[in-house]
Design an enzyme around this catalytic site. Structure first.
Site, mmCIF file in Angstrom:
data_model
loop_
_atom_site.group_PDB
_atom_site.id
_atom_site.type_symbol
_atom_site.label_atom_id
_atom_site.label_comp_id
_atom_site.label_asym_id
_atom_site.label_seq_id
_atom_site.Cartn_x
_atom_site.Cartn_y
_atom_site.Cartn_z
ATOM 1 N N ASP A 1 19.134 35.766 41.992
ATOM 2 C CA ASP A 1 18.943 34.317 42.058
ATOM 3 C C ASP A 1 17.551 34.033 42.624
ATOM 4 O O ASP A 1 17.220 34.477 43.726
ATOM 5 C CB ASP A 1 20.011 33.694 42.969
ATOM 6 C CG ASP A 1 20.233 32.224 42.689
ATOM 7 O OD1 ASP A 1 19.432 31.633 41.944
ATOM 8 O OD2 ASP A 1 21.196 31.656 43.228
ATOM 9 N N ASP B 1 17.495 30.128 36.402
ATOM 10 C CA ASP B 1 16.997 30.865 37.566
ATOM 11 C C ASP B 1 17.972 31.882 38.136
ATOM 12 O O ASP B 1 17.808 32.344 39.263
ATOM 13 C CB ASP B 1 16.592 29.886 38.673
ATOM 14 C CG ASP B 1 17.755 29.037 39.160
ATOM 15 O OD1 ASP B 1 18.821 29.056 38.527
ATOM 16 O OD2 ASP B 1 17.595 28.341 40.182
ATOM 17 N N GLU B 2 18.990 32.275 37.387
ATOM 18 C CA GLU B 2 19.902 33.291 37.898
ATOM 19 C C GLU B 2 20.541 34.065 36.751
ATOM 20 O O GLU B 2 20.686 33.553 35.637
ATOM 21 C CB GLU B 2 20.989 32.679 38.794
ATOM 22 C CG GLU B 2 21.902 31.729 38.077
ATOM 23 C CD GLU B 2 23.074 31.280 38.939
ATOM 24 O OE1 GLU B 2 23.549 32.067 39.785
ATOM 25 O OE2 GLU B 2 23.514 30.128 38.756
#
Length: 418
Positions: free
Chosen positions: A27, A121-122
């Site tokens: 993350d 974003d992860e």
């Protein structure tokens, strides 16, 4: 073994036993804000909020310095500035964030082909097959963090465990810029003391139902008879929580990402009470959702309406469609029916949104008598014209009327940076 450092995060010791902890959750830390700091290094160490300056806008994300004041993602900007008056607000630049995301995801692909992209974003990675070449899971986690930083200047946090659920919990505890490994043999020791909110899917109402049973920790949920759990939250939720509380999560890494829904919503600068105006916004939003469905080559088997009133009460209503469709007119008619069933009756509306659900790939099935045939042809023609002359080149005549001003414009839901 793990330790808690001075930044109130949990990170693993170098000699942690990571055998079996081959699922990684990576993350990026405060992603949108961190990208902005790359262009504005003078803002490092200061409370920065990404979002619109308008008081009706919401926080997209914030640096950890701003979070220390209680600022959080999705918080109204007016409230965030009350909590942190000295915060520096910067407007979001989504194209820039997407370009950084592509670079990071490409690095993940170099590590293993088993990458499940969760959002911008992860991602989850299964590194079982990469151990011979790259080392143990903990070593790979540290390698990933180093490569991301060297290539982009961004930091990320990594959780490593035997399952996706535990890995995701671990990455959150390792934030910012840390690695936390949960060896399979220590899963229960890690999980049991946590509050019930740590269990995936436990929101406000479910938490209240569990607390009425006297449950406060994951250990409480693990130990209560499944029958009592069913009476409180229903069969499906009870079974899922029962398994998660014991650290069981059989979900594999899903390398093919299929969107579950496509939607657009708009927040008004001033509350809107006129029903006709709100229905025009539903037409505008349905038009955008339909265009995205057709561009993605998918159809929707359901439609959902979202309303947020001036007091922040939020309602959602959905229904299945008789036939899957990508026709905006059908989405609009269904969303208007849902809207009228709510009987708003002059209640001030802050936000309205339309979402297409139950997505499936491929064109809609054609019957001998297709009620959407004319609309489908017309909308396909509009798609072609917009492709040549821009998205504003062609629109419905009813949308030419002046529209209410909006805070940050129309947007579609997307995960905020964390």
């Amino acid at each position: 073994m793990s330790r808690q450092d001075g930044r109130a995060r949990r990170v693993s010791d170098d000699d942690v036993d990571d055998t079996g902890a081959h699922i990684l959750h990576v993350d990026l830390d405060a992603f949108f804000a961190s990208v902005e700091l790359l262009d504005h290094p003078e803002l490092r160490g200061k409370p920065v909020i990404v979002g619109g300056r308008d008081g009706r806008s919401v926080v997209t994300t914030a640096t950890y310095e701003a979070r220390a004041y209680g600022v959080g993602s999705a918080m109204p900007m007016a409230r965030a500035l009350q909590l942190c008056p000295k915060a520096i607000v910067v407007p979001p630049r989504h194209e820039l964030y997407r370009s950084y995301s592509k670079r990071v995801m490409s690095l993940f692909d170099d590590i293993t082909p088993l990458v499940e992209r969760l959002s911008i974003d992860e991602a989850f990675l299964d590194v079982y097959g990469a151990r011979r070449l790259l080392g143990s899971p903990a070593s790979i986690a540290r390698l990933i963090r180093q490569r991301v930083y060297d290539d982009t200047g961004l930091t990320c946090s990594v959780g490593a465990a035997e399952t996706k659920f535990i890995a995701k919990l671990a990455s959150g505890m390792a934030k910012p810029d840390g690695v936390l490994v949960v060896p399979p043999a220590q899963t229960q020791d890690f999980l049991r003391p946590l509050p019930i909110r740590a269990l995936a899917g436990v929101g406000g109402k479910t938490e209240e139902a569990l607390q009425r049973l006297g449950l406060r920790t994951v250990a409480d949920v693990a130990e209560i008879p499944i029958g009592a759990l069913r009476s409180a939250v229903g069969d499906a939720t009870a079974m899922r929580l029962h398994e998660l509380a014991r650290g069981r999560d059989p979900r594999p890494i899903a390398t093919e990402h299929v969107e579950k829904s496509i939607g657009h919503e708009v927040t008004f600068h001033d509350d809107v009470v006129d029903g006709a105006t709100l229905e025009r916004e539903l037409l505008r939003l349905s038009d955008r959702v339909g265009a995205r469905l057709r561009a993605a080559g998918v159809t929707a088997g359901g439609v959902a309406l979202k309303l947020r009133y001036s007091d922040f009460t939020t309602l959602s209503r959905s229904r299945r469609l008789p036939e899957a469709t990508s026709v905006a007119r059908r989405l609009y008619e269904s969303s208007v029916e849902l809207f009228r069933e709510l009987e708003v009756r002059g209640r001030p509306v802050r936000l309205i949104g339309v979402r297409a659900e139950r997505l499936s790939e491929g064109a809609p099935s054609m019957s001998l008598w297709d009620p959407d045939d004319e609309w489908r042809d017309a909308e396909s023609t509009v798609d072609q014209l917009r492709g040549r002359f821009g998205v504003d080149a062609v629109t419905s005549a009813s949308l030419l009327a002046p529209r209410p001003s909006t805070a940050g414009g129309t947007r579609h839901p997307g995960r905020r940076g964390t």
